[in-house]
Design an enzyme around this catalytic site. Sequence first.
Site, mmCIF file in Angstrom:
data_model
loop_
_atom_site.group_PDB
_atom_site.id
_atom_site.type_symbol
_atom_site.label_atom_id
_atom_site.label_comp_id
_atom_site.label_asym_id
_atom_site.label_seq_id
_atom_site.Cartn_x
_atom_site.Cartn_y
_atom_site.Cartn_z
ATOM 1 N N ALA A 193 0.826 -1.253 -0.031
ATOM 2 C CA ALA A 193 0.039 -0.016 -0.016
ATOM 3 C C ALA A 193 0.844 1.285 -0.006
ATOM 4 O O ALA A 193 0.654 2.244 0.722
ATOM 5 C CB ALA A 193 -0.902 0.022 1.266
ATOM 6 N N CYS A 194 1.790 1.302 -0.823
ATOM 7 C CA CYS A 194 2.976 2.387 -1.100
ATOM 8 C C CYS A 194 2.799 3.054 -2.388
ATOM 9 O O CYS A 194 2.274 2.428 -3.325
ATOM 10 C CB CYS A 194 4.315 1.681 -0.782
ATOM 11 S SG CYS A 194 5.577 2.758 -0.759
ATOM 12 N N GLY A 195 3.212 4.163 -2.460
ATOM 13 C CA GLY A 195 3.523 4.996 -3.732
ATOM 14 C C GLY A 195 4.339 4.138 -4.667
ATOM 15 O O GLY A 195 4.141 4.398 -5.998
ATOM 16 N N PHE A 196 5.258 3.378 -4.004
ATOM 17 C CA PHE A 196 6.136 2.735 -5.026
ATOM 18 C C PHE A 196 5.528 1.284 -5.130
ATOM 19 O O PHE A 196 6.487 0.644 -6.027
ATOM 20 C CB PHE A 196 7.428 2.854 -4.373
ATOM 21 C CG PHE A 196 8.096 4.361 -4.211
ATOM 22 C CD1 PHE A 196 8.489 4.813 -5.468
ATOM 23 C CD2 PHE A 196 8.237 4.718 -2.932
ATOM 24 C CE1 PHE A 196 8.981 6.154 -5.161
ATOM 25 C CE2 PHE A 196 8.633 5.927 -2.903
ATOM 26 C CZ PHE A 196 9.105 6.587 -4.048
ATOM 27 N N THR A 197 4.509 0.920 -4.701
ATOM 28 C CA THR A 197 4.041 -0.333 -4.956
ATOM 29 C C THR A 197 4.026 -0.838 -6.399
ATOM 30 O O THR A 197 4.302 -2.011 -6.828
ATOM 31 C CB THR A 197 2.627 -0.709 -4.240
ATOM 32 O OG1 THR A 197 2.856 -0.580 -2.658
ATOM 33 C CG2 THR A 197 2.051 -2.194 -4.471
#
Length: 158
Positions: A34-38
Amino acid sequence: MSVYDYNAKTIRGEDVSLSRYRGKVLLIVNTASACGFTPQYKGLQQLYAKHREAGLEILGFPCNQFGGQEPGAEAEIAEFCEVNFGVTFPLFAKVDVNGDNAHPLFKYLSKEAPGILGTKSIKWNFTKFLVDRDGNVIARYGSTDSPEDLEKDLTKYL
């Protein structure tokens, strides 16, 4: 010491020695769902599909230390990665990468390849460590370094 001296638990609960990857080029990544980099999972999977036959292994280690962005249980993480990104590279059980409870592998990686200004702590999800076929840590890449940005360096060691 090398990465081959460490053990880790797979996302399915199996204890394994990283010596099983001896002779491979490794890209070890702390991940989160659930990360912007996922979306980097997609690029990592593409690298893996393209270079696996040449000896690349990508090892994903979910971590919930950064903004609580990996809250799920291992089964949920595995399903998320497979369904959303078609991940087939090895995933491991959730670990801490910083602090007193950091997995020994990440303590070693951080010591061998410090970050900017020599910092040993990992700053965020999707920090990547490149390891050569002899188990030596070659480079550390930050979260903003996309998997595609690493391909040139990877191919030097494959």
